[in-house]
Design a protein around this motif. Structure first.
Motif, short mmCIF file in Angstrom:
data_model
loop_
_atom_site.label_atom_id
_atom_site.label_comp_id
_atom_site.label_asym_id
_atom_site.label_seq_id
_atom_site.Cartn_x
_atom_site.Cartn_y
_atom_site.Cartn_z
N GLY A 1 85.56 71.36 12.15
CA GLY A 1 84.96 71.72 13.35
C GLY A 1 84.53 72.96 13.57
N GLY A 2 83.20 73.12 14.01
CA GLY A 2 82.38 74.36 13.96
C GLY A 2 81.37 74.24 12.93
N ASP B 1 83.82 80.86 20.80
CA ASP B 1 84.78 80.23 21.57
C ASP B 1 85.76 79.43 20.87
N SER B 2 85.75 79.64 19.44
CA SER B 2 86.55 78.57 18.70
C SER B 2 86.81 79.66 17.47
N SER C 1 88.71 71.17 20.45
CA SER C 1 88.12 72.24 21.16
C SER C 1 86.79 71.83 21.54
N CYS C 2 86.37 70.54 21.25
CA CYS C 2 85.27 70.00 21.82
C CYS C 2 85.46 68.98 23.14
N ASN C 3 84.49 68.85 23.71
CA ASN C 3 84.57 68.05 25.00
C ASN C 3 83.17 66.90 25.19
N ASN D 1 80.79 72.61 32.15
CA ASN D 1 82.11 72.41 32.46
C ASN D 1 82.89 72.12 31.23
N GLY D 2 82.22 71.20 30.30
CA GLY D 2 83.06 70.83 29.09
C GLY D 2 82.87 71.95 28.08
N GLY D 3 82.13 72.93 28.04
CA GLY D 3 82.06 73.71 26.94
C GLY D 3 81.36 73.11 25.47
N LEU D 4 82.09 73.32 24.34
CA LEU D 4 81.43 72.79 23.19
C LEU D 4 81.24 71.18 23.25
N LEU D 5 79.94 70.79 22.88
CA LEU D 5 79.80 69.40 23.03
C LEU D 5 80.36 68.68 21.49
#
Length: 442
Positions: A103-104, A149-150, A311-313, A409-413
Motif C-alpha cells: 500500500g502506498g 495520510d498513510s 487505508s484505501c476506500n 468522503n472516501g480518502g485514498l482510492l
C-alpha cells in the motif's frame, strides 16, 4: 549454390573409352559412365558456392580410341548478385515478472525524499498537496506542501527476479560463436532509481559507473536479453546491433557467412513494467554499398498487484485529486479541464511516461463529474470523476493511467479490482448522460 550440367556426346564413328569431364575452375565433375558408343550421350554434373560478380568457367571433355585422345570444351557464365541473408534472434529471460506492491506504492513509480521533521519522515507516496506538481520520466518538479495520510511509507514492490545490481539468470550460450559480449545496465524507466552501465567483452575488460544507491532494481526484476546474429549471405562489414529501448548493443567490423561466425550478445537490465524491445541489426556487404538488415523483438510482462490496503476506500463524494501518467510515445502539452465549469486544472509539458497531479477546483474541492484531457490541443480522453463509475489506480483511459487519487468522503482510492469495490453507486449526482460503468476513450 550453383549447379552445372555438362552434356557430352560421341559425335564420331568409333566408340570412346576413358571419357572424363573437368572444369578449369577446379569444380569436381561427376559423370555416370566412362565409355560412349557412337552417337551416345551422357550428362555430368557439378556444384559449387556462388560467387559475387561475373563468373566464367570452361568444361572440357576427353576420350580415348586406339591410343588417340579426342577432346572438346565449352564455356559457361553467370553473374552472382551479392545476397543478403542476415538473421537476428532475440530472447528474454525471464519473460514474466510478478510483483506484489505494498500500500502506498502502487504503480510503476518510486519516490525518495528527505525530511528534517521526524513526524513526516514516512514520505508516503500518496499524499495531499496544496499545489500542482508533475514528474517527467522520473525527474520530479514539485512546488507543494504535503501531509501524509498513510503511515505505510515508501516501499518498493517485491518482485520475483528483482534484487541487487547484476542479479540475473540465463542459461543461453553458443559454443560455436567466435565472440560473446556481456553487457549489464539499467534501463531508465520512470521509476528506476538506479543507473549503472557495465560493458565487458571476451578479454575481460570492463567499464562501469556505479550510482550511489548501489544499483538496486526497484519495483521490477532483472532480465537478461540474448541476441544471436547469424549471417548466411555475403560477408558484411560495419555491422551494428541497436535495441530501441537499450541503445547500441554491439558494433562489429566484420561478420562472415555461416554458423561458425555467429555472434551472441547478452544484456541484463532492470525492467519495471511490461516492455517490448525491438533489436535491429544492419551491415554493409563487403566491397559493396548494399545494406542488409534484420530485426526481432521480445516482450517481458510485468504483473503488479496490490495486497488489500485497509487505508484505501472506493470513490465516494466525487474525486478531489488524481495523479495521472502519460503513456504517449513522446513529450506533449497536456491540458486538463473540469467539465462542470471548464476550469483548467493542469496545463503543461509532460514527457513520455511522465506523471502529474491535478486538484479539484469545483464545489468542495472536487473535480466535478468529469474531466477532459487534451494532448497538444486535441481531445484525447474523458475520465468520470463523480464516483458513479469505478476509478482508482490501474484505470487506463486514452493515453493516460491513474496512478493514485483521493475522493472527498472516501480518502485514498483503492486500485481497480480491490475487494472494496462492490459495484455500488455512491454518488447520485450523475447528470452527464453516460451509461454506468462505461469509460469514454478516444
Amino acid at each position: 549454390m550453383v549447379k552445372w550440367t555438362y552434356l557430352v556426346t560421341n559425335t564420331g564413328n568409333v566408340d570412346l573409352m576413358n571419357v572424363t569431364v573437368t572444369d578449369n575452375q577446379g569444380v569436381v565433375v561427376s559423370c555416370p559412365q566412362t565409355t560412349l558408343t557412337v552417337g551416345e550421350s551422357m550428362t555430368c554434373t557439378a556444384q559449387g558456392t556462388a560467387m559475387p560478380g561475373q563468373y566464367a568457367n570452361i568444361g572440357k571433355a576427353s576420350g580415348d580410341y586406339d591410343g588417340m585422345t579426342v577432346m572438346d570444351e565449352d564455356p559457361s557464365h553467370y553473374f552472382g548478385e551479392e545476397m543478403c541473408d542476415l538473421k537476428v534472434m532475440k530472447t528474454a529471460f525471464p519473460e514474466r515478472i510478478d510483483c506484489s506492491c505494498p500500500g502506498g506504492s502502487y504503480g510503476d513509480s518510486d519516490s525518495d525524499s528527505d525530511s528534517e521533521d521526524d513526524s513526516s519522515s514516512d514520505s508516503s507516496k500518496m499524499s495531499y498537496s496544496t499545489k500542482m506538481s508533475y514528474t517527467n520520466g522520473g525527474d520530479s518538479d514539485s512546488d507543494s506542501d504535503s501531509d501524509s495520510d498513510s503511515d505505510s511509507g515508501s516501499k518498493d514492490c517485491v518482485c520475483n527476479g528483482s534484487g541487487g545490481y547484476g542479479d540475473s539468470d540465463s542459461d543461453s550460450s553458443d559454443s560455436g560463436s567466435k565472440i560473446s559480449y556481456s553487457r549489464t545496465s539499467y534501463y531508465h524507466d520512470s521509476d528506476s532509481g538506479s543507473d549503472k552501465d557495465s560493458d565487458s567483452d571476451s578479454d575481460g575488460d570492463s567499464d562501469s559507473d556505479h550510482d550511489s544507491d548501489g544499483g538496486m532494481c526497484k519495483s521490477g526484476g532483472m532480465v537478461t536479453y540474448t541476441y544471436k546474429i547469424v549471417n548466411h549471405g555475403a560477408p558484411l562489414v560495419n555491422v551494428t546491433a541497436y535495441d530501441d529501448k537499450l541503445g547500441e548493443i554491439a558494433k562489429l567490423d566484420y561478420l562472415g557467412s555461416g554458423m561458425d561466425n555467429a555472434k551472441v550478445i547478452k544484456k541484463t537490465t532492470c525492467i519495471t513494467r511490461t516492455t517490448t524491445n525491438i533489436v535491429t541489426v544492419k551491415g554493409t556487404i563487403k566491397g559493396s554499398d548494399k545494406m542488409c538488415e534484420a530485426s526481432d523483438d521480445a516482450t517481458v510482462t510485468v504483473n503488479k498487484t496490490m495486497p488489500p490496503d485497509p487505508s484505501c476506500n472506493e470513490c465516494d463524494g466525487k474525486v478531489t485529486q488524481l495523479t495521472l501518467r502519460y503513456n504517449g510515445g513522446s513529450s506533449a502539452t497536456v491540458k486538463v479541464v473540469q467539465s462542470k465549469d471548464e476550469a483548467t486544472v493542469f496545463d503543461g509539458l509532460v514527457m513520455a511516461n511522465g506523471s502529474f497531479t491535478i486538484l479539484g477546483q469545483w464545489k468542495m474541492g472536487t473535480l466535478g463529474t468529469e474531466i477532459k484531457i487534451y494532448v497538444d490541443g486535441r481531445l484525447n480522453t474523458k475520465i468520470h470523476t463523480s464516483c458513479s463509475q469505478p476509478i482508482g489506480p490501474g484505470l487506463v483511459s486514452g493515453d493516460f493511467e491513474v496512478i493514485s487519487g483521493y475522493s472527498r468522503n472516501g480518502g485514498l482510492l483503492c486500485p481497480l479490482g480491490h475487494s472494496k469495490y462492490g459495484g455500488s453507486d455512491s454518488d447520485s449526482d450523475s447528470d452527464d448522460g453516460y451509461s454506468r460503468w462505461s469509460i469514454w476513450r478516444k
